[in-house]
Write a protein that holds these residues in place. Structure first.
Motif, mmCIF file in Angstrom:
data_model
loop_
_atom_site.group_PDB
_atom_site.id
_atom_site.type_symbol
_atom_site.label_atom_id
_atom_site.label_comp_id
_atom_site.label_asym_id
_atom_site.label_seq_id
_atom_site.Cartn_x
_atom_site.Cartn_y
_atom_site.Cartn_z
ATOM 1 N N LYS A 143 -3.925 0.996 -2.618
ATOM 2 C CA LYS A 143 -3.452 -0.381 -2.659
ATOM 3 C C LYS A 143 -2.827 -0.658 -4.027
ATOM 4 C CE LYS A 143 -6.105 -2.972 0.656
ATOM 5 N NZ LYS A 143 -7.103 -3.980 0.941
ATOM 6 N N GLY A 144 -1.532 -0.868 -4.050
ATOM 7 C CA GLY A 144 -0.859 -1.220 -5.307
ATOM 8 C C GLY A 144 -1.019 -2.706 -5.568
ATOM 9 N N VAL A 145 -0.709 -3.525 -4.562
ATOM 10 C CA VAL A 145 -0.865 -4.979 -4.651
ATOM 11 C C VAL A 145 -1.734 -5.400 -3.470
ATOM 12 C CG1 VAL A 145 0.323 -7.210 -4.691
ATOM 13 C CG2 VAL A 145 1.460 -5.202 -5.634
ATOM 14 N N GLY A 158 -1.981 -6.935 -17.403
ATOM 15 C CA GLY A 158 -3.024 -6.104 -16.789
ATOM 16 C C GLY A 158 -2.945 -4.706 -17.384
ATOM 17 N N TYR A 159 -4.038 -3.973 -17.211
ATOM 18 C CA TYR A 159 -4.026 -2.593 -17.712
ATOM 19 C C TYR A 159 -3.214 -1.709 -16.774
ATOM 20 C CZ TYR A 159 -7.608 -3.754 -21.148
ATOM 21 O OH TYR A 159 -8.291 -4.290 -22.206
ATOM 22 N N SER A 160 -3.014 -0.476 -17.196
ATOM 23 C CA SER A 160 -2.294 0.503 -16.387
ATOM 24 C C SER A 160 -2.984 0.656 -15.021
ATOM 25 C CB SER A 160 -2.306 1.835 -17.147
ATOM 26 O OG SER A 160 -1.552 2.757 -16.451
ATOM 27 N N GLY A 161 -2.183 0.600 -13.974
ATOM 28 C CA GLY A 161 -2.737 0.765 -12.638
ATOM 29 C C GLY A 161 -3.164 -0.533 -11.977
ATOM 30 N N ALA A 162 -3.009 -1.659 -12.695
ATOM 31 C CA ALA A 162 -3.451 -2.954 -12.154
ATOM 32 C C ALA A 162 -2.573 -3.421 -11.001
ATOM 33 C CB ALA A 162 -3.454 -4.006 -13.258
ATOM 34 N N GLY A 163 -1.338 -2.914 -10.943
ATOM 35 C CA GLY A 163 -0.439 -3.310 -9.857
ATOM 36 C C GLY A 163 0.751 -4.148 -10.313
ATOM 37 N N LYS A 164 0.936 -4.252 -11.625
ATOM 38 C CA LYS A 164 2.014 -5.092 -12.164
ATOM 39 C C LYS A 164 3.396 -4.612 -11.722
ATOM 40 C CE LYS A 164 1.011 -4.065 -16.429
ATOM 41 N NZ LYS A 164 0.008 -3.004 -16.219
ATOM 42 N N SER A 165 3.638 -3.293 -11.897
ATOM 43 C CA SER A 165 4.965 -2.754 -11.532
ATOM 44 C C SER A 165 5.200 -2.920 -10.046
ATOM 45 C CB SER A 165 5.079 -1.267 -11.861
ATOM 46 O OG SER A 165 4.893 -1.077 -13.209
ATOM 47 N N SER A 166 4.182 -2.608 -9.252
ATOM 48 C CA SER A 166 4.332 -2.734 -7.798
ATOM 49 C C SER A 166 4.700 -4.163 -7.443
ATOM 50 C CB SER A 166 3.037 -2.350 -7.075
ATOM 51 O OG SER A 166 2.664 -1.045 -7.413
ATOM 52 N N LEU A 167 4.029 -5.127 -8.083
ATOM 53 C CA LEU A 167 4.286 -6.534 -7.757
ATOM 54 C C LEU A 167 5.697 -6.948 -8.177
ATOM 55 C CD1 LEU A 167 3.330 -9.280 -6.730
ATOM 56 C CD2 LEU A 167 2.360 -9.728 -8.980
ATOM 57 N N THR A 197 0.855 -1.198 0.000
ATOM 58 C CA THR A 197 0.000 0.000 0.000
ATOM 59 C C THR A 197 0.886 1.241 0.000
ATOM 60 O OG1 THR A 197 -0.139 -0.143 2.399
ATOM 61 C CG2 THR A 197 -1.968 -1.047 1.186
ATOM 62 N N TYR A 198 0.388 2.277 -0.596
ATOM 63 C CA TYR A 198 1.107 3.548 -0.656
ATOM 64 C C TYR A 198 0.302 4.597 0.113
ATOM 65 C CZ TYR A 198 3.398 1.256 -4.640
ATOM 66 O OH TYR A 198 4.074 0.388 -5.445
ATOM 67 N N GLN A 199 1.006 5.407 0.876
ATOM 68 C CA GLN A 199 0.324 6.514 1.556
ATOM 69 C C GLN A 199 0.461 7.748 0.672
ATOM 70 O OE1 GLN A 199 -1.368 5.677 4.104
ATOM 71 N NE2 GLN A 199 -0.372 3.697 4.427
HETATM 72 N N1 LIG Z 1 4.950 5.255 -5.470
HETATM 73 C C1 LIG Z 1 3.616 5.268 -5.463
HETATM 74 N N2 LIG Z 1 2.926 6.110 -4.693
HETATM 75 C C2 LIG Z 1 1.580 6.107 -4.662
HETATM 76 N N3 LIG Z 1 0.816 5.276 -5.400
HETATM 77 C C3 LIG Z 1 1.439 4.411 -6.213
HETATM 78 C C4 LIG Z 1 2.872 4.361 -6.295
HETATM 79 N N4 LIG Z 1 3.202 3.391 -7.183
HETATM 80 C C5 LIG Z 1 2.043 2.859 -7.641
HETATM 81 N N5 LIG Z 1 0.981 3.487 -7.050
HETATM 82 C C6 LIG Z 1 -0.438 3.158 -7.274
HETATM 83 O O1 LIG Z 1 -0.609 1.751 -7.150
HETATM 84 C C7 LIG Z 1 -1.510 1.272 -8.140
HETATM 85 C C8 LIG Z 1 -0.794 0.221 -8.998
HETATM 86 O O2 LIG Z 1 0.216 0.875 -9.763
HETATM 87 P P1 LIG Z 1 1.292 0.103 -10.628
HETATM 88 O O3 LIG Z 1 2.239 1.115 -11.216
HETATM 89 O O4 LIG Z 1 1.857 -0.991 -9.831
HETATM 90 O O5 LIG Z 1 0.378 -0.507 -11.779
HETATM 91 P P2 LIG Z 1 0.792 -1.035 -13.201
HETATM 92 O O6 LIG Z 1 -0.138 -2.143 -13.505
HETATM 93 O O7 LIG Z 1 2.234 -1.346 -13.234
HETATM 94 O O8 LIG Z 1 0.489 0.184 -14.140
HETATM 95 P P3 LIG Z 1 1.488 0.961 -15.150
HETATM 96 O O9 LIG Z 1 1.715 0.020 -16.265
HETATM 97 O O10 LIG Z 1 0.724 2.174 -15.542
HETATM 98 O O11 LIG Z 1 2.711 1.260 -14.333
HETATM 99 C C9 LIG Z 1 -1.972 2.483 -8.924
HETATM 100 O O12 LIG Z 1 -3.194 2.901 -8.374
HETATM 101 C C10 LIG Z 1 -0.901 3.511 -8.682
HETATM 102 O O13 LIG Z 1 -1.412 4.806 -8.756
#
Ligand SMILES: Nc1ncnc2c1ncn2[C@@H]1O[C@H](COP(=O)(O)OP(=O)(O)OP(=O)(O)O)[C@@H](O)[C@H]1O
Length: 337
Positions: free
Chosen positions: A19-21, A38-47, A10-12
């Protein structure tokens, strides 16, 4: 090999908690290529960034080769990370350094003895097909060549795992294909485990053995790529698949049909058209082909047909049942009048 258990991130933010993941549990086996779509914002990068602890998970564990990375800090974590290479959409090469220097930088950082660096750089350049670019600077390279340098650098310290963060998203389709083939080649030769994240289903179709679909921080579907293409469970997965495998029949054609429209899938080596002709001979129904293709996913054929079946409803139902008994996956798209 990679065990992700109940992982949340989770991100504050000033607008509150994001919730990222959200409670992801996944296992990636040694030597496989695993795609997360997943689409943009799905949480892939965070995971993916939690896998090498570029992001520290809020809760849950990440084990690589049995070692729980979330328990490590400082030097221990640095050492464990050497066994996890990563490549990025925007390559992140050092522009003031040559191709060879970009790669040797990673070797030096890991404490490789000087006399071993030159030969290892040569070996890596050969592996990625860039031996002739040893002394050029990144600005003189195409996007695909830059990513090859990124791959060589990521492999420098013989990692067991390679993480790919949208590695082909900045590349044209042909270059994408050549990079994907290189990744597959490396995977097969070195038995390196690859986890890639992408928003492009064709990337997954091209090289992944298994996959997961993410939405809203959660994994909503996972399995063998072939099985998911043959029988997707969620609407989102179906949407992703339709971007690379089309079952669409033009509306004007459908409007002219008054029979039952069915989508029929045959998995593996089953000769779908033979079964369909058996069906047409065995039941008093007429069949019109509206769409037909054999897709190859990981070299395995998947036969896809869209047909109009005409006849008495009871006969049509029996004919469909016959196809199902012959291991076809049948979906009724529209019932006949
Ligand atoms: N450093 C951060 N601070 C706050 N919120 C974040 C941060 N990183 C990701 N998020 C949020 O977490 C959620 C998942 O983001 P993430 O980048 O993991 O998704 P993604 O599937 O990789 O999308 P993209 O392809 O656009 O990067 C989104 O709602 C995003 O706004």
């Amino acid at each position: 090999m990679i065990q992700i258990e109940q992982l949340s991130k989770t991100y504050q933010t000033k607008h509150g908690t994001v919730k990222g993941v959200d409670d992801v549990t996944l296992e990636v086996k040694t030597g496989e290529i695993f795609g997360i779509v997943g689409y943009s914002g799905a949480g892939k990068s965070s995971l993916i960034r939690c896998i090498n602890l570029l992001e520290r998970p809020t809760s849950g564990t990440v084990k690589v080769g049995g070692q729980d990375l979330t328990k490590l800090r400082g030097d221990g974590l640095r050492k464990a990370r050497l066994k996890i290479g990563m490549i990025f959409q925007h390559f992140y090469l050092i522009s003031q350094k040559t191709v060879a220097e970009n790669i040797s930088f990673a070797l030096r950082a890991a404490g490789t003895p000087s006399k071993k660096i030159g030969p290892r750089v040569d070996e890596l350049l050969e592996m990625v097909g860039l031996s002739d670019k040893r002394n050029v600077y990144p600005a003189q390279l195409s996007g695909g060549q830059k990513q090859r340098v990124g791959i060589a650098r990521a492999l420098a310290n013989e990692p067991a795992v390679l993480l790919c963060d949208e590695a082909t998203s900045a590349l044209d389709p042909n270059t994408t294909l050549s990079i994907l083939r290189l990744l597959k080649d490396i995977n097969r030769k070195l038995n390196i485990t690859i986890v890639l994240i992408t928003h492009e289903m064709n990337v997954v179709k091209e090289i992944c053995d298994r996959m997961a679909v993410m939405q809203g921080g959660r994994v909503i579907e996972e399995g063998r790529v072939y099985d998911i293409f043959a029988d997707p469970k969620t609407a989102l997965t179906k949407e992703f698949i339709s971007s690379v495998v089309s079952f669409n029949v033009p509306e004007e054609i459908l409007e002219k049909c008054d029979g039952t429209i069915v989508k029929v899938l045959f998995k593996g080596e089953v000769a779908g058209d033979g079964i369909i002709s058996d069906m047409l001979q065995s039941y008093p129904v007429k069949g019109n082909f509206l769409h037909g293709a054999i897709e190859y996913i990981q070299e395995l054929p998947l036969g896809i047909f869209v047909m109009e079946l005409k006849g008495d409803q009871a006969d049509v139902s029996q004919a469909i049942h016959y196809l199902e008994q012959r291991e076809a996956i049948v979906e009724v798209m529209e019932h006949g009048n």
